[in-house]
Motif scaffolding. Sequence first.
Motif, PDB file in Angstrom:
ATOM      1  N   ASP A 157       0.824  -1.203   0.000  1.00 14.35           N
ATOM      2  CA  ASP A 157       0.000   0.000   0.000  1.00 14.35           C
ATOM      3  C   ASP A 157       0.861   1.257   0.000  1.00 14.35           C
ATOM      4  OD1 ASP A 157       0.907   0.148   2.608  1.00 14.35           O
ATOM      5  OD2 ASP A 157      -1.064   0.123   3.527  1.00 14.35           O
ATOM      6  N   GLU A 158       0.224   2.390  -0.236  1.00 10.65           N
ATOM      7  CA  GLU A 158       0.931   3.661  -0.366  1.00 10.65           C
ATOM      8  C   GLU A 158       1.643   4.046   0.932  1.00 10.65           C
ATOM      9  OE1 GLU A 158      -0.001   8.205  -1.813  1.00 10.65           O
ATOM     10  OE2 GLU A 158      -1.383   6.606  -2.367  1.00 10.65           O
ATOM     11  N   GLU A 159       1.051   3.735   2.073  1.00  7.70           N
ATOM     12  CA  GLU A 159       1.671   4.055   3.369  1.00  7.70           C
ATOM     13  C   GLU A 159       3.005   3.331   3.525  1.00  7.70           C
ATOM     14  OE1 GLU A 159       2.505   5.617   7.039  1.00  7.70           O
ATOM     15  OE2 GLU A 159       1.007   6.271   5.569  1.00  7.70           O
ATOM     16  N   PHE A 160       3.073   2.075   3.090  1.00  8.43           N
ATOM     17  CA  PHE A 160       4.325   1.313   3.156  1.00  8.43           C
ATOM     18  C   PHE A 160       5.406   1.996   2.326  1.00  8.43           C
ATOM     19  CE2 PHE A 160       7.134  -1.832   1.168  1.00  8.43           C
ATOM     20  CZ  PHE A 160       7.741  -2.355   2.302  1.00  8.43           C
ATOM     21  N   LEU A 161       5.049   2.414   1.109  1.00  4.33           N
ATOM     22  CA  LEU A 161       6.029   3.087   0.254  1.00  4.33           C
ATOM     23  C   LEU A 161       6.477   4.419   0.851  1.00  4.33           C
ATOM     24  CD1 LEU A 161       4.781   2.416  -3.378  1.00  4.33           C
ATOM     25  CD2 LEU A 161       6.657   1.354  -2.151  1.00  4.33           C
ATOM     26  N   THR A 162       5.563   5.145   1.476  1.00  2.00           N
ATOM     27  CA  THR A 162       5.911   6.400   2.132  1.00  2.00           C
ATOM     28  C   THR A 162       6.916   6.154   3.246  1.00  2.00           C
ATOM     29  OG1 THR A 162       3.764   7.353   1.607  1.00  2.00           O
ATOM     30  CG2 THR A 162       4.991   8.378   3.411  1.00  2.00           C
ATOM     31  N   GLN A 163       6.684   5.123   4.055  1.00  2.00           N
ATOM     32  CA  GLN A 163       7.617   4.782   5.136  1.00  2.00           C
ATOM     33  C   GLN A 163       8.973   4.361   4.583  1.00  2.00           C
ATOM     34  OE1 GLN A 163       5.555   1.859   7.473  1.00  2.00           O
ATOM     35  NE2 GLN A 163       4.196   3.370   8.406  1.00  2.00           N
ATOM     36  N   MET A 164       8.993   3.606   3.506  1.00  2.00           N
ATOM     37  CA  MET A 164      10.254   3.191   2.888  1.00  2.00           C
ATOM     38  C   MET A 164      11.014   4.409   2.363  1.00  2.00           C
ATOM     39  SD  MET A 164      10.753  -0.013   3.225  1.00  2.00           S
ATOM     40  CE  MET A 164      12.057  -0.261   2.060  1.00  2.00           C
ATOM     41  N   ASN A 165      10.319   5.331   1.727  1.00  2.00           N
ATOM     42  CA  ASN A 165      10.966   6.549   1.224  1.00  2.00           C
ATOM     43  C   ASN A 165      11.542   7.370   2.368  1.00  2.00           C
ATOM     44  OD1 ASN A 165      10.716   6.280  -1.559  1.00  2.00           O
ATOM     45  ND2 ASN A 165       8.659   7.117  -1.565  1.00  2.00           N
ATOM     46  N   ASP A 166      10.810   7.482   3.467  1.00  2.00           N
ATOM     47  CA  ASP A 166      11.304   8.209   4.634  1.00  2.00           C
ATOM     48  C   ASP A 166      12.582   7.567   5.173  1.00  2.00           C
ATOM     49  OD1 ASP A 166       9.164   9.928   4.408  1.00  2.00           O
ATOM     50  OD2 ASP A 166       8.027   9.043   6.069  1.00  2.00           O
ATOM     51  N   MET A 167      12.599   6.228   5.234  1.00  2.00           N
ATOM     52  CA  MET A 167      13.769   5.513   5.732  1.00  2.00           C
ATOM     53  C   MET A 167      14.962   5.722   4.789  1.00  2.00           C
ATOM     54  SD  MET A 167      14.526   1.463   6.237  1.00  2.00           S
ATOM     55  CE  MET A 167      14.684   1.291   4.477  1.00  2.00           C
ATOM     56  N   ILE A 168      14.717   5.641   3.503  1.00  3.35           N
ATOM     57  CA  ILE A 168      15.800   5.836   2.531  1.00  3.35           C
ATOM     58  C   ILE A 168      16.360   7.246   2.636  1.00  3.35           C
ATOM     59  CG2 ILE A 168      16.282   6.023   0.048  1.00  3.35           C
ATOM     60  CD1 ILE A 168      14.349   3.587  -0.273  1.00  3.35           C
ATOM     61  N   ASP A 169      15.470   8.237   2.770  1.00 10.45           N
ATOM     62  CA  ASP A 169      15.933   9.621   2.931  1.00 10.45           C
ATOM     63  C   ASP A 169      16.775   9.774   4.194  1.00 10.45           C
ATOM     64  OD1 ASP A 169      14.665  10.400   0.621  1.00 10.45           O
ATOM     65  OD2 ASP A 169      12.922  11.266   1.650  1.00 10.45           O
ATOM     66  N   GLU A 170      16.342   9.157   5.280  1.00  8.18           N
ATOM     67  CA  GLU A 170      17.043   9.288   6.559  1.00  8.18           C
ATOM     68  C   GLU A 170      18.419   8.627   6.526  1.00  8.18           C
ATOM     69  OE1 GLU A 170      16.404   8.171  11.284  1.00  8.18           O
ATOM     70  OE2 GLU A 170      14.705   8.041   9.910  1.00  8.18           O
ATOM     71  N   TYR A 171      18.529   7.490   5.850  1.00  7.23           N
ATOM     72  CA  TYR A 171      19.775   6.720   5.855  1.00  7.23           C
ATOM     73  C   TYR A 171      20.506   6.757   4.514  1.00  7.23           C
ATOM     74  CZ  TYR A 171      18.077   4.994  10.298  1.00  7.23           C
ATOM     75  OH  TYR A 171      17.630   4.917  11.592  1.00  7.23           O
ATOM     76  N   ASP A 172      20.207   7.741   3.694  1.00 13.85           N
ATOM     77  CA  ASP A 172      20.789   7.836   2.358  1.00 13.85           C
ATOM     78  C   ASP A 172      22.319   7.799   2.372  1.00 13.85           C
ATOM     79  OD1 ASP A 172      20.513   8.177  -0.514  1.00 13.85           O
ATOM     80  OD2 ASP A 172      21.315  10.193  -0.183  1.00 13.85           O
ATOM     81  N   GLU A 173      22.931   8.598   3.228  1.00 19.42           N
ATOM     82  CA  GLU A 173      24.401   8.647   3.293  1.00 19.42           C
ATOM     83  C   GLU A 173      24.977   7.305   3.746  1.00 19.42           C
ATOM     84  OE1 GLU A 173      26.426  10.990   2.108  1.00 19.42           O
ATOM     85  OE2 GLU A 173      24.581  11.930   1.404  1.00 19.42           O
ATOM     86  N   THR A 174      24.306   6.654   4.672  1.00 21.08           N
ATOM     87  CA  THR A 174      24.762   5.337   5.138  1.00 21.08           C
ATOM     88  C   THR A 174      24.728   4.333   3.998  1.00 21.08           C
ATOM     89  OG1 THR A 174      23.907   5.813   7.345  1.00 21.08           O
ATOM     90  CG2 THR A 174      24.366   3.494   6.821  1.00 21.08           C
ATOM     91  N   PHE A 175      23.613   4.324   3.255  1.00 18.10           N
ATOM     92  CA  PHE A 175      23.500   3.401   2.122  1.00 18.10           C
ATOM     93  C   PHE A 175      24.581   3.670   1.080  1.00 18.10           C
ATOM     94  CE2 PHE A 175      18.721   3.262   3.140  1.00 18.10           C
ATOM     95  CZ  PHE A 175      18.870   2.140   3.933  1.00 18.10           C
ATOM     96  N   LYS A 176      24.835   4.944   0.791  1.00 18.14           N
ATOM     97  CA  LYS A 176      25.850   5.298  -0.208  1.00 18.14           C
ATOM     98  C   LYS A 176      27.246   4.866   0.250  1.00 18.14           C
ATOM     99  CE  LYS A 176      23.418   9.163  -2.287  1.00 18.14           C
ATOM    100  NZ  LYS A 176      23.314  10.608  -2.402  1.00 18.14           N
ATOM    101  N   SER A 177      27.530   4.977   1.551  1.00 19.13           N
ATOM    102  CA  SER A 177      28.860   4.580   2.034  1.00 19.13           C
ATOM    103  C   SER A 177      29.044   3.061   1.954  1.00 19.13           C
ATOM    104  CB  SER A 177      29.090   5.069   3.461  1.00 19.13           C
ATOM    105  OG  SER A 177      28.257   4.393   4.370  1.00 19.13           O
ATOM    106  N   LEU A 178      27.955   2.302   2.037  1.00 20.70           N
ATOM    107  CA  LEU A 178      28.064   0.847   1.915  1.00 20.70           C
ATOM    108  C   LEU A 178      28.443   0.437   0.492  1.00 20.70           C
ATOM    109  CD1 LEU A 178      24.948  -0.288   3.986  1.00 20.70           C
ATOM    110  CD2 LEU A 178      27.359  -0.505   4.628  1.00 20.70           C
TER     111      LEU A 178
END
Length: 90
Positions: A66-87
Amino acid sequence: MMNSLVVKDQVERKVTKIGNSLGVTFPKEVLDHLGITHGDEVKFDFKNGSVILRKKKELRLPKGIDEEFLTQMNDMIDEYDETFKSLVDR
């Protein structure tokens, strides 16, 4: 009266004040060309000092997502973007 000038494949508009914001109206020819109608969402891409305007593609969610799940995933990606990029660099 709208301020517009059509020259070959070029359209110009004047930036106007809309409430506390600034805005630009789009001539019917531009909206028709992009397939945009009232209520559609648009996307702005920034490239080399230019802005590309596109009609936002309609996302069809997979069954069970559902749309709420995607919104939460986008929020998480935004919050941890630098961490993901460093990996990626490891």
